[in-house]
Design a protein around this motif. Structure first.
Motif, short mmCIF file in Angstrom:
data_model
loop_
_atom_site.label_atom_id
_atom_site.label_comp_id
_atom_site.label_asym_id
_atom_site.label_seq_id
_atom_site.Cartn_x
_atom_site.Cartn_y
_atom_site.Cartn_z
N VAL A 271 0.84 -1.21 0.00
CA VAL A 271 0.00 0.00 0.00
C VAL A 271 0.87 1.25 0.00
O VAL A 271 0.59 2.23 -0.71
N ILE A 272 1.95 1.24 0.79
CA ILE A 272 2.88 2.38 0.80
C ILE A 272 3.51 2.55 -0.58
O ILE A 272 3.62 3.66 -1.10
N ILE A 273 3.91 1.43 -1.18
CA ILE A 273 4.48 1.49 -2.54
C ILE A 273 3.44 2.00 -3.52
O ILE A 273 3.74 2.81 -4.42
N TYR A 274 2.19 1.57 -3.33
CA TYR A 274 1.09 2.00 -4.20
C TYR A 274 0.92 3.51 -4.17
O TYR A 274 0.76 4.15 -5.22
N TYR A 275 1.00 4.11 -2.99
CA TYR A 275 0.78 5.55 -2.88
C TYR A 275 2.00 6.36 -3.31
O TYR A 275 1.88 7.57 -3.50
N THR A 276 3.15 5.71 -3.48
CA THR A 276 4.28 6.43 -4.07
C THR A 276 3.97 6.81 -5.53
O THR A 276 4.54 7.77 -6.05
N TYR A 277 3.08 6.04 -6.16
CA TYR A 277 2.66 6.39 -7.52
C TYR A 277 2.00 7.77 -7.53
O TYR A 277 2.24 8.59 -8.42
#
Length: 322
Positions: A271-277
């Protein structure tokens, strides 16, 4: 084991999510400022899509990521105490998400058309058409998200006084999981962006051999590079969470408490990686486009700082400082 993974996951949300939120919000505001301040971008359909994306990214980071960070810090989930917040937050998050992904795909398609040698395709790259397309898609996705307001509800946990905010309709739950998460905001935008991005890259390589006005050629090159690198970042940002979510839909795996805890931890990390988008576009543009860096400095110092100084001078002339 599940307790320790849960505690580690909470720390990841706090110490990983907060920097992503701050960096993404600042970057989104600067992106919006640059795109709206320069006439070159205001007249570009691709830049229009990127502007909408920047605004939606800020909203997405506030509603989704910041709320997760606050919940992790306070250990209080507002969706469990307020039914209105439970419904409206999920409705807004998913509506903004799918509109943002639509803009992501449209920006990539737009750059393919803009760099195409066929004049017929280039005609689709105009700001008036882009505004109409966005209005149509916004209306569609606003109406499409209404089931979130209907089927999300509070359900009481057995032997406790607590409520959780979950989907109460099994058909919509399956639709949300497979069509929404895996389709509309998962594999579909990645596939479309990668396909049209690769074709736009091929067009850019052929552009020096065409008779194209210099100003337009440079703008097309700049926007295409910005969009293409954003596509690559999007693939690495969106794919891990989408993959973990796809694995989590397997009911045979989630029936095992240990595997369920591991999947929950993997979901927290991705999820954290997802929001880096959503947080990365500004930093991508800064890194890959020298022209964008110059435009940023021009907007900040030549336009807005000078405007602020002129206002100060006018105020001081009207009411001298003592």
């Amino acid at each position: 084991m599940s307790t320790s993974l849960s505690l580690i996951g909470k720390q990841i949300i706090i110490y990983g999510g907060l920097p992503v939120f701050i960096a993404g919000t600042v970057g989104g505001l600067l992106n919006t400022l640059v795109f709206l301040s320069l006439r070159t971008f205001r007249q570009s359909s691709c830049a229009f899509y990127l502007t909408i994306m920047s605004i939606l990214s800020i909203i997405q980071l506030c509603l989704a990521l910041l709320a997760r960070v606050i919940t992790a810090i306070s250990s209080v989930d507002a969706t469990e105490t307020s039914l209105f917040y439970c419904k409206s937050r999920l409705y807004l998050i998913n509506t903004c998400n799918v509109i943002s992904m639509t803009c992501f795909c449209l920006a990539t398609i737009d750059q393919y058309c803009a760099t195409c040698s066929n004049l017929h395709w280039q005609q689709f790259c105009n700001i008036k058409l882009a505004r109409r397309i966005i209005i149509i898609f916004i209306i569609i996705w606003i109406l499409h998200g209404i089931p979130y307001l209907v089927f999300y509800d509070h359900v009481s946990l057995p032997n406790t006084n607590k409520f959780i905010c979950i989907v109460t309709n099994q058909i919509f739950d399956q639709y949300r999981g497979f069509f929404m998460v895996l389709g509309l905001i998962g594999f579909l935008p990645i596939t479309i962006a990668a396909l049209f991005g690769s074709m736009a890259f091929r067009n850019i390589k052929e552009m020096p051999y065409r008779t194209v006005p210099l100003v337009r050629r440079e703008l097309d090159k700049q926007l295409t590079v910005m969009v293409l690198v954003q596509v690559v970042v999007g693939i690495f940002g969106l794919l891990p969470y989408t993959t973990v979510f796809a694995v989590a839909t397997n009911k045979n795996l989630t029936s095992d408490p240990v595997i369920q805890a591991k999947l929950q931890f993997a979901t927290t990390v991705t999820v954290i990686i997802y929001y880096t988008y959503f947080a990365s576009p500004f930093y991508v543009y800064i890194c890959v486009s020298e022209r964008f860096r110059k435009q940023l400095f021009y907007v900040l110092f030549n336009i807005h700082l000078n405007r602020w100084r002129r206002r100060r001078i006018i105020i001081n002339h009207v009411a001298p400082e003592t």
